[in-house]
Motif scaffolding. Sequence first.
Motif, PDB file in Angstrom:
ATOM      1  N   GLN A  91       0.549  -1.237   0.078  1.00  0.00           N
ATOM      2  CA  GLN A  91       0.047  -0.039   0.063  1.00  0.00           C
ATOM      3  C   GLN A  91       1.139   1.221  -0.115  1.00  0.00           C
ATOM      4  O   GLN A  91       0.302   2.434  -0.302  1.00  0.00           O
ATOM      5  CB  GLN A  91      -0.957   0.051   1.226  1.00  0.00           C
ATOM      6  N   CYS A  97      -3.818  -1.657  -2.797  1.00  0.00           N
ATOM      7  CA  CYS A  97      -3.946  -2.856  -2.774  1.00  0.00           C
ATOM      8  C   CYS A  97      -4.705  -3.532  -1.560  1.00  0.00           C
ATOM      9  O   CYS A  97      -5.067  -3.104  -0.427  1.00  0.00           O
ATOM     10  CB  CYS A  97      -2.522  -3.278  -2.368  1.00  0.00           C
ATOM     11  N   ARG A  98      -5.045  -4.968  -1.912  1.00  0.00           N
ATOM     12  CA  ARG A  98      -5.718  -5.741  -0.795  1.00  0.00           C
ATOM     13  C   ARG A  98      -4.933  -6.798  -0.285  1.00  0.00           C
ATOM     14  O   ARG A  98      -4.315  -7.230  -1.293  1.00  0.00           O
ATOM     15  CB  ARG A  98      -7.025  -5.869  -1.609  1.00  0.00           C
ATOM     16  N   GLY A 122      -7.750   0.846   0.453  1.00  0.00           N
ATOM     17  CA  GLY A 122      -7.199  -0.394   0.325  1.00  0.00           C
ATOM     18  C   GLY A 122      -7.918  -1.358   1.405  1.00  0.00           C
ATOM     19  O   GLY A 122      -9.009  -0.992   1.919  1.00  0.00           O
TER      20      GLY A 122
END
Length: 269
Positions: A91, A97-98, A122
């Motif tokens: 991130q 982002c996950r 995220g």
Amino acid sequence: MSGEDVPELNTGRAHSARVYDYLLGGKDNYAADRAAAEAALRVFPNARAAARANREFMHRAVRAVTELGVRQFLDIGTGIPTSPNLHQVAQGIDPACRVVYVDNDPIVLAHAAALMTSVPGGRTAYVQADAKDPGAVLAAPEVQATLDLDQPVALSLIAILHFIDDDEVAAGMVRGILEHLAPGSFLILTHATPDIAPEAISGSLAAYRSAGIRGRLRSRDELERLFLGGLDVLEPGIVVPQRWRAGAVEIGGLNDTDIPVYAAVARRA
């Protein structure tokens, strides 16, 4: 997760996640974990350096696949949080982002809040599960709600596969997850090997086994056959972790024979 689903915390028996925490200088470990780590250090004095090299490789590998466009991560064998955690690295490049973390140690569950500090935009989640059941991991509500499996995912397996001593189970775990990930997904892994400093790493494994922690060293050929077959391995290939896209400053004086571990990042076509 209901309380009855959570395994009991056994502080009298060493656990690999807590031994790793001790080697990294953490404080979330118990006497049994410290005893196992010290026994390993007596025969493998570079064990602390190996833990750091694993961690630093993970940071570089996550940056690399994020720069290649991956925005989803499944981190199995998460261990006790040590900043920067995977989601913080990813991130830091793209806040969208996950990340889903997976572990089966109740002490990791107790610290899971530290793994779910996603930046806005995220998302992070934690699954308490046994990764040797890949179907259960992928079916977990946290995975389904956080990751889109129709889009590429990076599967992170840092210093975890050598704690699965059955080749068929270890390979089945990796295949059972990768085959459900979209083309363009990645595998990030490190694994202890007898190819480098065999006496030291074999002695370390024996110390772990004496503490009740099962494990299996694997050669470069075995890693290629069991885990990397059919995947495109990124440059510089299968190397010791401190040599994977690291400059001289990051290596910190470690030689190729100091850390008996292989690291690799591979893409599913």
